[in-house]
Design a protein around this motif. Structure first.
Motif, mmCIF file in Angstrom:
data_model
loop_
_atom_site.group_PDB
_atom_site.id
_atom_site.type_symbol
_atom_site.label_atom_id
_atom_site.label_comp_id
_atom_site.label_asym_id
_atom_site.label_seq_id
_atom_site.Cartn_x
_atom_site.Cartn_y
_atom_site.Cartn_z
ATOM 1 N N UNK A 194 0.922 -1.088 0.062
ATOM 2 C CA UNK A 194 0.139 -0.045 0.215
ATOM 3 C C UNK A 194 0.943 1.478 0.143
ATOM 4 N N UNK A 195 1.913 1.085 0.673
ATOM 5 C CA UNK A 195 2.918 2.166 0.753
ATOM 6 C C UNK A 195 3.523 2.356 -0.558
ATOM 7 N N UNK A 196 3.829 1.358 -1.198
ATOM 8 C CA UNK A 196 4.348 1.577 -2.614
ATOM 9 C C UNK A 196 3.375 2.145 -3.636
ATOM 10 N N UNK A 197 2.187 1.972 -3.667
ATOM 11 C CA UNK A 197 1.279 2.462 -4.429
ATOM 12 C C UNK A 197 1.077 4.172 -3.947
ATOM 13 N N UNK A 198 1.155 4.335 -2.662
ATOM 14 C CA UNK A 198 1.021 5.737 -2.141
ATOM 15 C C UNK A 198 1.996 6.434 -2.721
ATOM 16 N N UNK A 199 3.320 5.854 -2.811
ATOM 17 C CA UNK A 199 4.598 6.648 -3.248
ATOM 18 C C UNK A 199 4.301 6.836 -4.676
ATOM 19 N N UNK A 200 3.925 5.615 -5.503
ATOM 20 C CA UNK A 200 3.665 6.025 -6.924
ATOM 21 C C UNK A 200 2.658 7.122 -7.039
ATOM 22 N N UNK A 201 1.591 7.052 -6.529
ATOM 23 C CA UNK A 201 0.856 8.337 -6.699
ATOM 24 C C UNK A 201 1.407 9.681 -6.087
ATOM 25 N N UNK A 202 2.155 9.604 -5.450
ATOM 26 C CA UNK A 202 3.011 10.837 -5.031
ATOM 27 C C UNK A 202 4.117 10.983 -5.919
ATOM 28 N N UNK A 203 4.220 10.264 -6.918
ATOM 29 C CA UNK A 203 5.349 10.285 -7.928
ATOM 30 C C UNK A 203 6.704 10.249 -7.313
ATOM 31 N N UNK A 204 6.848 9.522 -6.266
ATOM 32 C CA UNK A 204 8.158 9.436 -5.250
ATOM 33 C C UNK A 204 8.847 8.138 -5.749
ATOM 34 N N UNK A 205 9.623 8.220 -6.667
ATOM 35 C CA UNK A 205 10.367 6.861 -6.873
ATOM 36 C C UNK A 205 11.221 6.098 -5.826
ATOM 37 N N UNK A 206 11.823 6.691 -5.043
ATOM 38 C CA UNK A 206 12.423 6.489 -4.178
ATOM 39 C C UNK A 206 11.984 5.785 -3.142
ATOM 40 N N UNK A 207 10.609 6.365 -2.583
ATOM 41 C CA UNK A 207 9.666 5.844 -1.575
ATOM 42 C C UNK A 207 9.190 4.599 -2.041
ATOM 43 N N UNK A 208 8.792 4.605 -3.445
ATOM 44 C CA UNK A 208 8.308 3.161 -3.995
ATOM 45 C C UNK A 208 9.208 2.274 -3.947
ATOM 46 N N UNK A 209 10.499 2.420 -4.208
ATOM 47 C CA UNK A 209 11.701 1.430 -4.337
ATOM 48 C C UNK A 209 11.663 0.918 -2.778
ATOM 49 N N UNK A 210 11.847 1.682 -2.190
ATOM 50 C CA UNK A 210 11.924 1.391 -0.622
ATOM 51 C C UNK A 210 10.926 0.445 -0.178
ATOM 52 N N UNK A 211 9.596 0.707 -0.482
ATOM 53 C CA UNK A 211 8.407 0.015 0.136
ATOM 54 C C UNK A 211 8.447 -1.275 -0.897
ATOM 55 N N UNK A 212 8.515 -1.386 -2.199
ATOM 56 C CA UNK A 212 8.412 -2.456 -2.794
ATOM 57 C C UNK A 212 9.709 -3.547 -2.268
ATOM 58 N N UNK A 213 10.906 -2.859 -1.936
ATOM 59 C CA UNK A 213 11.986 -3.728 -1.367
ATOM 60 C C UNK A 213 11.410 -4.321 -0.143
ATOM 61 N N UNK A 214 10.767 -3.619 0.845
ATOM 62 C CA UNK A 214 10.349 -4.269 2.081
ATOM 63 C C UNK A 214 9.217 -5.272 1.937
ATOM 64 N N UNK A 215 8.339 -5.029 0.616
ATOM 65 C CA UNK A 215 7.406 -5.998 0.745
ATOM 66 C C UNK A 215 7.867 -7.469 0.062
ATOM 67 N N UNK A 216 8.962 -7.284 -0.783
ATOM 68 C CA UNK A 216 9.632 -8.386 -1.337
ATOM 69 C C UNK A 216 10.204 -9.006 -0.114
ATOM 70 N N UNK A 217 10.690 -8.356 0.711
ATOM 71 C CA UNK A 217 11.544 -9.228 1.858
ATOM 72 C C UNK A 217 10.466 -9.878 2.649
ATOM 73 N N UNK A 218 9.180 -9.632 2.926
ATOM 74 C CA UNK A 218 8.207 -9.992 3.748
ATOM 75 C C UNK A 218 7.659 -11.193 2.691
ATOM 76 N N UNK A 219 7.687 -11.069 1.507
ATOM 77 C CA UNK A 219 7.057 -12.126 0.539
ATOM 78 C C UNK A 219 8.141 -13.326 0.740
ATOM 79 N N UNK A 220 9.446 -12.988 0.785
ATOM 80 C CA UNK A 220 10.488 -14.132 0.695
ATOM 81 C C UNK A 220 10.301 -14.899 2.187
ATOM 82 N N UNK A 221 10.043 -14.076 3.306
ATOM 83 C CA UNK A 221 9.866 -14.572 4.659
ATOM 84 C C UNK A 221 8.661 -15.583 4.749
ATOM 85 N N UNK A 222 7.501 -14.949 4.262
ATOM 86 C CA UNK A 222 6.430 -15.867 4.323
ATOM 87 C C UNK A 222 6.258 -17.207 3.457
#
Length: 328
Positions: A166-194
């Motif tokens: 959700x944070x990644x999409x919010x960053x996308x809507x705010x046109x925040x590439x850095x924030x989107x990269x960070x949020x997607x990276x965090x989501x990928x880490x959670x995905x790998x863990x689960x």
């Protein structure tokens, strides 16, 4: 009667749980912590919740005015379908549910949110709905005793993945590439863990006495070689302060090691002769993990007092884990 009083009466009538006063801060803390994670490609989001919430509120007020709040509430409760179908599953049923939900959720992934020009808002709802359905299944199911400690961890990682995306999409809507990269990276880490947790659940089997003993020795060596674990819990501990990236990195690495240990205990669960000692070990591993989670939250919130309290809890639980492994 003012608006606040009306809302309070409505909550009392329908039995609604009040929103915790620190909910906003907790959400901000979790989203802020995503900046530490490494990048990846994944697509998630949250959809148009604001207009839906307004419509639901309007319906609530209308129903209350026409037929009475209490009668309406009772009717709503009685009309809800049972979910999930199996609330007290066997081991095989639980394994099948978790495996099916993970496969379905991961099938909705799309590399559609890597750069600001991608179609994030279009791809997001499918994956978000699949993850939420999985989380609903988990929240409505009492896990078999074999999975009693890994189950809440699985729920936590699925929920965190949804929040990060959700944070990644919010960053996308705010046109925040850095924030989107960070949020997607965090989501990928959670995905790998689960995904690792699901793999352990899917392949869970009772180990032989020799196989279990070998796994225990391997886990002992793993914790001994976990520099981050020893730094946070071992003798001559280094300082761990808010704002210190080294401290936060140790928390993350220690989490990964504790999660791996928990997965090992699920994948090759103890033979009957070691069952009671293994149960104590799993309980202490879970306590150590919870201590690290609390440390992570406190670090992100810049709360040094809570960070130290959580670290003390982790240190005590980690010492018990080491002792439990030695006793096996």
């Amino acid at each position: 009667m003012n608006e606040t009083q009306i809302r309070e009466r409505l909550r009392e009538a329908v039995g609604e749980t009040r929103v915790p006063p620190d909910l906003r801060n907790r959400v901000e803390v979790r989203l802020g912590s995503s900046e530490r994670m490494k990048g990846g490609s994944l697509m998630f989001g949250f959809g148009r919740t604001a207009s839906v919430a307004a419509a639901v509120l309007a319906l609530l007020l209308l129903a209350a005015a026409v037929i009475g709040i209490r009668a309406w509430h009772d009717s709503l409760v009685n009309s809800r379908p049972a979910s999930p179908t199996v609330q007290n599953p066997t081991v095989s049923q639980y394994q099948a549910m978790v495996s099916h939900d993970e496969v379905y959720a991961l099938s909705k992934q799309a590399n559609a949110c890597a750069v600001l020009g991608d179609a994030c808002p279009t791809a997001e709802p499918l994956l978000a709905a699949a993850l939420q359905k999985w989380l609903d299944d988990l929240n409505g199911t009492r896990p078999p005793s074999r999975f009693v400690y890994v189950d809440p961890e699985l729920r936590r990682h699925v929920a965190a993945c949804i929040r990060d995306l959700r944070a990644a999409l919010a960053a996308y809507n705010a046109q925040d590439q850095k924030g989107m990269d960070a949020a997607i990276g965090a989501a990928v880490s959670e995905r790998d863990t689960f995904s690792a947790e699901v793999d352990a659940i899917r392949n869970s089997r009772q180990a032989s006495a020799s196989g279990y003993a070998s796994a225990v020795r391997s886990d002992q060596a793993g914790l001994t070689n976990c520099v981050a674990c020893q730094t946070l819990a071992g003798p001559g501990q280094a300082s761990c302060n808010v704002g210190d990236d080294f401290c936060q990195n140790n928390i993350v690495v220690a989490m990964e090691n504790i999660d791996a240990l928990q997965g090992d205990l699920v994948r090759d669960f103890a033979p009957d002769a070691s069952a009671s000692k293994d149960a104590r070990l799993q309980m202490d591993v879970f306590a150590a993990d919870q201590g690290l989670v609390a440390m992570d939250v406190a670090w992100s919130a810049h709360d040094q007092t809570s960070l130290q309290t959580a670290r003390d809890a982790f240190r005590q639980a980690f010492a018990r884990v080491v002792s439990d492994l030695a006793a096996l």
